[in-house]
Enzyme design. Structure first.
Site, short mmCIF file in Angstrom:
data_model
loop_
_atom_site.label_atom_id
_atom_site.label_comp_id
_atom_site.label_asym_id
_atom_site.label_seq_id
_atom_site.Cartn_x
_atom_site.Cartn_y
_atom_site.Cartn_z
N THR A 69 0.85 -1.20 0.00
CA THR A 69 0.00 0.00 0.00
C THR A 69 0.88 1.25 0.00
OG1 THR A 69 -0.13 -0.12 2.42
CG2 THR A 69 -1.91 -1.16 1.16
N TYR A 70 0.25 2.41 -0.04
CA TYR A 70 0.98 3.67 -0.17
C TYR A 70 1.97 3.85 0.97
CZ TYR A 70 1.74 8.55 -1.45
OH TYR A 70 2.31 9.73 -1.85
N MET A 71 3.18 4.28 0.59
CA MET A 71 4.29 4.24 1.56
C MET A 71 4.57 5.58 2.24
SD MET A 71 5.17 4.62 -1.66
CE MET A 71 5.88 6.01 -2.51
N ARG A 72 3.76 6.60 1.98
CA ARG A 72 3.93 7.89 2.67
C ARG A 72 2.69 8.13 3.53
NH1 ARG A 72 6.29 9.02 -2.48
NH2 ARG A 72 8.53 9.45 -2.26
#
Length: 380
Positions: free
Chosen positions: A77-80
């Site tokens: 999933t999105y890493m930020r």
């Protein structure tokens, strides 16, 4: 307080205590306490960077580049993100794989939730986890991912599963031993030994040896780093032989220098930056040669000291931790429609412009003299 010679002399004498009647150390007390440790929350950006630095020796920039590839190719999933919350699909997938790989006994009886109450947290995304409603196991991706991508994916997979697993169970023991060392004259001694026994590994089954202790440094916790101190079963009244005795000095050390992991942790605690900026901040420090990195530790270079001195001498307000965190909060208010962006800019320039003009009006020699005074009084 023993000096070095006295400590070595005492250690040599203690090694003559081989047990038996009157020839050992008496166990005068044994204190046992139950030990329990809960798993850590799933990864968010800062903890991913910290753990990748501590376990994989990846820089923050390297971690984010690898994570970007994994995200773009649909593996995570999105890493930020500032969030440690897993979606329902993520929780179900993690719990199913715990059952599949480790059995029901390693699964926590109920769903574990990890909600953060952190000022300025941006939690539009969930925690960093393997993508989908069924996680690809690391073994299934060994021939698909590159070596670095595989290592980072495996770390994310392990942390996600661990977050839904059972607690570590064990016992901590502290033993006090007393006796007399055969020195001249005889020396009464009292020693303590502490250790821990893990009776049920819980989440350590998947996320164990060598993981970071979340202080952002690389001083692992004994129980989790595989360096448990094991003690034999002792009871009050037992006699213990001394098989070895090693004198060690104690020196008070200064605080440890920052590593990438500990600096990311500090920025997060101080409210500086966002998940998307941690890696670029650290890279800027290196690119501009404000710091050098030796053995994964940051050391300030002269240029970094001078820039710091200049900013703190003439623009102290703008480089203070409180100002940075407060400005982040105001910008969040702008993005949320709660504050007019023009008012934020007016407030900033109303103070900053006079401060900048004041520096520009000074002669270069005056600026240099002010910096010299600042450096001598503050940095050195």
């Amino acid at each position: 307080v023993l000096d070095e010679a006295g400590a070595h002399s005492l250690a040599e004498a203690l090694q003559g205590l081989q047990g038996g009647a009157g020839q050992g150390l008496a166990v005068t007390s044994v204190e046992e306490k139950p030990y329990t440790r809960r798993p850590y929350a799933p990864f968010m950006t800062s903890t991913l960077q910290q753990d990748a630095a501590n376990k994989l020796h990846f820089s923050s920039d390297r971690t984010m580049r690898i994570a970007q590839k994994l995200y773009e190719n649909g593996y995570i999933t999105y890493m930020r993100t500032d969030s440690t919350t897993l979606s329902t699909a993520g929780i179900n997938a993690a719990r199913q794989q715990v059952r599949e790989f480790f059995g029901e006994e390693y699964l926590y009886p109920s769903v574990r939730q990890y909600n953060r109450k952190v000022k300025n947290a941006q939690e539009a995304h969930e925690a960093i986890r393997p993508a989908g409603d069924h996680f690809a196991s690391p073994d299934s991706l060994k021939t698909v991912l590159g070596p670095e991508e595989f290592k980072l994916y495996q770390l994310i997979w392990q942390r996600t599963l661990a977050s839904q697993m059972a607690d570590v169970k064990g016992t901590t023991m502290t033993v006090r031993l007393e006796g007399t060392a055969p020195t001249a004259p005889a020396t009464p001694v009292a020693l303590t030994a502490s250790g821990r026994t893990i009776t049920f590994p819980g989440f350590l089954k998947v996320y164990g040896a060598g993981f970071s202790n979340e202080r952002g440094d690389d001083r692992g916790n004994d129980a989790e780093s595989g360096k448990n101190v094991h003690l034999p079963q002792l009871a009050e009244g037992d006699t213990a032989a001394v098989t070895s005795a090693t004198p060690e000095g104690h020196i008070t050390n200064p605080p440890a220098r920052y590593t990438e992991a500990s600096l990311v942790k500090a920025m997060e605690e101080l409210g500086i930056g966002r998940p998307s900026t941690y890696a670029s901040i650290l890279q800027t420090l290196r690119d501009r040669e404000y710091v050098r990195v030796e053995k994964n530790r940051f050391f300030a270079e002269e240029s970094g000291r001078l820039v710091t001195a200049f900013l703190e001498r003439f623009f102290e307000r703008y480089v203070s931790y409180d100002f940075t965190a407060a400005l982040e909060e105001r910008l969040d208010d702008v993005s949320g429609g709660r504050t007019d962006w023009k008012a934020v800019l007016r407030d900033f320039w109303a103070d900053f412009r006079p401060a900048a003009d004041g520096v520009m009006e000074r002669m270069p020699s005056e600026v240099t003299q002010a910096l010299d005074e600042f450096l001598s009084d503050y940095l050195f």
